[in-house]
Structure formats: C-alpha cells, structure tokens
Design an enzyme around this catalytic site. Sequence first.
Site, mmCIF file in Angstrom:
data_model
loop_
_atom_site.group_PDB
_atom_site.id
_atom_site.type_symbol
_atom_site.label_atom_id
_atom_site.label_comp_id
_atom_site.label_asym_id
_atom_site.label_seq_id
_atom_site.Cartn_x
_atom_site.Cartn_y
_atom_site.Cartn_z
ATOM 1 N N ASP A 1 -5.498 -1.836 -2.843
ATOM 2 C CA ASP A 1 -5.387 -2.625 -1.620
ATOM 3 C C ASP A 1 -4.076 -3.408 -1.509
ATOM 4 O O ASP A 1 -3.972 -4.346 -0.740
ATOM 5 C CB ASP A 1 -6.593 -3.552 -1.445
ATOM 6 C CG ASP A 1 -6.842 -4.474 -2.631
ATOM 7 O OD1 ASP A 1 -5.897 -4.748 -3.406
ATOM 8 O OD2 ASP A 1 -7.987 -4.915 -2.799
ATOM 9 N N ARG B 1 -0.668 -6.840 1.583
ATOM 10 C CA ARG B 1 -2.087 -6.745 1.235
ATOM 11 C C ARG B 1 -2.785 -6.045 2.384
ATOM 12 O O ARG B 1 -2.633 -6.425 3.542
ATOM 13 C CB ARG B 1 -2.661 -8.148 1.017
ATOM 14 C CG ARG B 1 -4.172 -8.240 0.889
ATOM 15 C CD ARG B 1 -4.643 -7.616 -0.415
ATOM 16 N NE ARG B 1 -5.994 -7.987 -0.749
ATOM 17 C CZ ARG B 1 -7.099 -7.404 -0.284
ATOM 18 N NH1 ARG B 1 -7.012 -6.435 0.600
ATOM 19 N NH2 ARG B 1 -8.275 -7.792 -0.685
ATOM 20 N N ASP C 1 -11.743 -4.578 -0.089
ATOM 21 C CA ASP C 1 -11.321 -5.056 -1.404
ATOM 22 C C ASP C 1 -11.615 -3.960 -2.417
ATOM 23 O O ASP C 1 -12.667 -3.330 -2.362
ATOM 24 C CB ASP C 1 -12.081 -6.332 -1.781
ATOM 25 C CG ASP C 1 -11.643 -6.889 -3.125
ATOM 26 O OD1 ASP C 1 -10.429 -7.068 -3.325
ATOM 27 O OD2 ASP C 1 -12.515 -7.146 -3.970
ATOM 28 N N THR C 2 -10.660 -3.728 -3.309
ATOM 29 C CA THR C 2 -10.852 -2.757 -4.385
ATOM 30 C C THR C 2 -10.861 -3.497 -5.718
ATOM 31 O O THR C 2 -10.371 -4.625 -5.811
ATOM 32 C CB THR C 2 -9.737 -1.687 -4.392
ATOM 33 O OG1 THR C 2 -8.475 -2.334 -4.554
ATOM 34 C CG2 THR C 2 -9.752 -0.865 -3.120
ATOM 35 N N GLU D 1 -9.895 -4.782 -9.438
ATOM 36 C CA GLU D 1 -8.611 -5.154 -10.029
ATOM 37 C C GLU D 1 -8.179 -4.118 -11.070
ATOM 38 O O GLU D 1 -9.006 -3.550 -11.774
ATOM 39 C CB GLU D 1 -8.703 -6.531 -10.698
ATOM 40 C CG GLU D 1 -8.947 -7.667 -9.725
ATOM 41 C CD GLU D 1 -7.855 -7.794 -8.684
ATOM 42 O OE1 GLU D 1 -6.656 -7.681 -9.032
ATOM 43 O OE2 GLU D 1 -8.189 -7.991 -7.502
ATOM 44 N N ARG E 1 2.231 -12.669 1.173
ATOM 45 C CA ARG E 1 2.181 -11.223 1.389
ATOM 46 C C ARG E 1 1.847 -10.949 2.853
ATOM 47 O O ARG E 1 1.032 -11.651 3.442
ATOM 48 C CB ARG E 1 1.105 -10.570 0.518
ATOM 49 C CG ARG E 1 1.312 -10.745 -0.957
ATOM 50 C CD ARG E 1 0.193 -10.111 -1.753
ATOM 51 N NE ARG E 1 -1.084 -10.760 -1.465
ATOM 52 C CZ ARG E 1 -2.222 -10.481 -2.079
ATOM 53 N NH1 ARG E 1 -2.274 -9.546 -3.008
ATOM 54 N NH2 ARG E 1 -3.333 -11.113 -1.773
#
Length: 149
Positions: free
Chosen positions: A45, A59, A64-65, A67, A108
Amino acid sequence: MRPFWRNVLIGWLLVMGLWASTAQMFDKTVGKEGLCNVGYVYDGDTVALRCGDKEQTARLVGFDTPETKKPMCEAERVLGNKATLRLRGLLANGAASYRSQGYDKYGRELIVLKVDGVDVAETLVREGLAVAYTGGSRISWCAKLGGGE
C-alpha cells in the site's frame, strides 16, 4: 479555406485539446515538478511517485496491507510480501493512473491508484491480500491471520 470551415476546424481542435488535457489530469496528478509516474513499490500500500527529477512517497488509500518492514508475526510478513508482489505485478501488466487525495500526517501523498481502470484497493481486498481501510485504528494482522502477536 472558407471562414465557416476554418471556424469548424478551430473549434474541433479546441475541443480535442480540452478533452486531451482533461483526460490527462484525470489519469495522473500534477506534482510540483510536473506529471508524476508510479515508480518503486515499497509494499502493498505504499509506492514512490516520480515527479520530474524528484521522487516522493505515496500511500494508497482505501485499503491496508500487512507490514513487511516490521511485521509483528511471520504470517503478517508472508502475506505482506504477497501483497507487495501482487501490486508490482498489477503495475507491470497494466496501465496505471491515480488521483491525489491530499497528504497524510507523515507528508506522504494520499492517492487512489487504478490499474486498467480498476482500483487496486478493490483487487487486493477481493483477493484477500488487504482489508478495506478508511482511517482510524488498524487491524492486528497477526490476530486476523492466527499468527499470534
């Protein structure tokens, strides 16, 4: 050339020019140095945007993926690597476009990324490589994956 046809030609050229510039602005965002292209994929992501001779981190929004840099368990690391590889594959095999949604607290750029017109958030969530995310508390990937904390 007669005035009527000259005006028709000029009108057509103006319409085509406006259409082309509008399509380009929809497909890419305009950065400080000009049009940006999606560059390196950091993880599932997060990507780098190349804007002229500058590069900035972006971003991806809507999902959400897991970590990959500091995973809390092995299962999170494994799924995070799969999500990263999938995003790289999507970008390598399709036409990417994006729209800016502003900036996050880390500076970001927040972007909606599409490949061949399909939001990558939809693809990665559908494939089980990500969860839908619109802000707030993030899930515990280890708990979700049964990999412990």
